[in-house]
Design a protein around this motif. Structure first.
Motif, PDB file in Angstrom:
ATOM      1  N   TYR A   7     -10.095  24.307  -9.845  1.00  0.00           N
ATOM      2  CA  TYR A   7      -9.979  24.334  -8.682  1.00  0.00           C
ATOM      3  C   TYR A   7      -9.717  22.977  -8.029  1.00  0.00           C
ATOM      4  CZ  TYR A   7     -10.691  26.112  -3.643  1.00  0.00           C
ATOM      5  OH  TYR A   7     -10.480  26.318  -2.383  1.00  0.00           O
ATOM      6  N   GLN A   8      -8.963  22.980  -6.930  1.00  0.00           N
ATOM      7  CA  GLN A   8      -8.762  21.662  -6.090  1.00  0.00           C
ATOM      8  C   GLN A   8      -8.131  22.021  -4.915  1.00  0.00           C
ATOM      9  OE1 GLN A   8      -6.291  18.541  -8.015  1.00  0.00           O
ATOM     10  NE2 GLN A   8      -6.645  17.207  -6.186  1.00  0.00           N
ATOM     11  N   ASP A   9      -8.711  21.434  -3.708  1.00  0.00           N
ATOM     12  CA  ASP A   9      -8.049  21.627  -2.217  1.00  0.00           C
ATOM     13  C   ASP A   9      -8.492  20.310  -1.524  1.00  0.00           C
ATOM     14  OD1 ASP A   9     -10.774  21.501  -1.277  1.00  0.00           O
ATOM     15  OD2 ASP A   9     -10.425  23.832  -1.163  1.00  0.00           O
ATOM     16  N   GLU A  10      -8.096  19.880  -0.471  1.00  0.00           N
ATOM     17  CA  GLU A  10      -8.439  18.680   0.181  1.00  0.00           C
ATOM     18  C   GLU A  10      -9.754  18.241   0.467  1.00  0.00           C
ATOM     19  OE1 GLU A  10      -7.548  18.711   4.655  1.00  0.00           O
ATOM     20  OE2 GLU A  10      -7.675  20.867   4.479  1.00  0.00           O
ATOM     21  N   ASP A  11     -10.741  19.177  -0.030  1.00  0.00           N
ATOM     22  CA  ASP A  11     -12.326  18.809   0.196  1.00  0.00           C
ATOM     23  C   ASP A  11     -12.985  18.792  -1.076  1.00  0.00           C
ATOM     24  OD1 ASP A  11     -12.505  19.083   3.177  1.00  0.00           O
ATOM     25  OD2 ASP A  11     -11.767  20.976   2.755  1.00  0.00           O
ATOM     26  N   VAL A  13     -12.968  19.399  -5.739  1.00  0.00           N
ATOM     27  CA  VAL A  13     -12.246  19.578  -7.085  1.00  0.00           C
ATOM     28  C   VAL A  13     -13.357  20.119  -8.090  1.00  0.00           C
ATOM     29  CG1 VAL A  13     -12.606  16.995  -7.669  1.00  0.00           C
ATOM     30  CG2 VAL A  13     -10.903  18.823  -8.734  1.00  0.00           C
ATOM     31  N   SER A  70     -18.013  16.966   2.977  1.00  0.00           N
ATOM     32  CA  SER A  70     -18.107  17.907   1.982  1.00  0.00           C
ATOM     33  C   SER A  70     -19.205  17.792   0.877  1.00  0.00           C
ATOM     34  CB  SER A  70     -16.889  18.230   1.206  1.00  0.00           C
ATOM     35  OG  SER A  70     -15.744  18.395   2.152  1.00  0.00           O
ATOM     36  N   HIS A 212     -17.801  27.427   0.455  1.00  0.00           N
ATOM     37  CA  HIS A 212     -16.527  26.281   0.857  1.00  0.00           C
ATOM     38  C   HIS A 212     -17.225  25.390   1.781  1.00  0.00           C
ATOM     39  CE1 HIS A 212     -13.033  24.029   1.730  1.00  0.00           C
ATOM     40  NE2 HIS A 212     -12.620  24.233   0.350  1.00  0.00           N
ATOM     41  N   THR A 215     -14.575  26.080   5.035  1.00  0.00           N
ATOM     42  CA  THR A 215     -14.263  27.456   5.567  1.00  0.00           C
ATOM     43  C   THR A 215     -15.421  28.489   5.358  1.00  0.00           C
ATOM     44  OG1 THR A 215     -13.382  28.435   3.193  1.00  0.00           O
ATOM     45  CG2 THR A 215     -11.787  27.219   4.655  1.00  0.00           C
TER      46      THR A 215
END
Length: 243
Positions: A7-11, A13, A70, A212, A215
């Motif tokens: 999984y990876q997003d801007e905040d 991994v 984060s 998260h 979010t």
């Protein structure tokens, strides 16, 4: 040498950490330059922040933050125990169908040249819940027995004490297969001769759930069993079918 990203997003991994790889460099392994943090720094082209750890020999889900905010939020979740962790382990003997191991863990004296013992007054609560998934019996002599018994268990530790699962299963006389620190040397020796001299700690972080940090959405991540552990389980199942 790239890591399998789950999984990876801007905040954040998350990766499926291979067995044998440090999470980050430590003073206890000064000669080791390779670690998850360093690999991800190069793989992603940005700095990553570790927020929890897995033992070097343990494989499975490992999450890291991609920014300081984060990292703080995720670390707080681990401290407050709002995360959910689930492991798979192969252990000595036939375990009960399920159980709860409620056994406080103390720090161990690690002074070189001395046998390990508890440091009085450092005990902390530690609870691990487990469910037995499969039993195996091998016609393989070990110690004074003419066969070897093993179990595949699913474990949910409520805390994240150092070596919690390994020490808890040693406490109930079902140490993890391949554990050179808390395990059974007779079982490890027999299995290395039977299966592979490269036998390692049979412990895999199968699932991790957390909120998260941006979010608040609940994230649930799972990591596929590594090839060596999966192959061993398939061999154990095949041997049991023959019986």
């Amino acid at each position: 040498m790239t890591l399998d990203i789950l999984y990876q997003d801007e905040d954040l991994v998350a990766v499926n950490k291979p067995s044998g790889l440090l999470v980050h460099r430590t003073d206890l392994a000064k000669h080791e330059q390779d670690a998850v943090v360093q690999r991800l720094n190069e793989q992603l082209g940005q700095w990553v922040y570790p927020v929890h750890r897995l033992d070097r020999a343990t494989s499975g889900v490992l999450v890291m933050a991609l920014n300081e905010q984060s990292a703080r939020a995720l670390a707080e979740q681990f401290m407050q125990r709002t995360t959910e962790k689930r492991y798979l382990a192969i252990v000595r003997g036939h375990t009960p169908s399920d159980g709860v191991i409620d056994y406080p863990l103390a720090k161990l004296n690690e002074e070189k040249g001395r046998s390990r013992f508890k440091i009085e007054g450092t005990e902390k609560d530690a609870i691990s819940r487990y469910k037995t998934l499969e039993h195996f019996t091998l016609a393989l002599p070990v110690s004074r027995y003419d066969s070897m018994r093993l179990s595949l268990v699913q474990v949910q530790p409520e805390q994240g004490r150092t070596h919690q699962i390994r020490r808890h299963f040693k406490h109930i006389f079902h140490p993890l297969l391949g554990d050179t620190r808390y395990g059974c040397r007779h079982h490890n020796k027999a299995m290395r001769e039977y299966w592979s001299p490269e036998l390692r700690l049979m412990l895999h972080a199968e699932r991790l759930a957390f909120d998260h940090p941006r979010t608040d959405q609940r994230i649930e991540l799972t990591a596929q069993l590594p090839i060596d552990m999966d192959n061993l389980l398939q061999q154990l199942r095949t041997e049991n079918k023959r019986d």
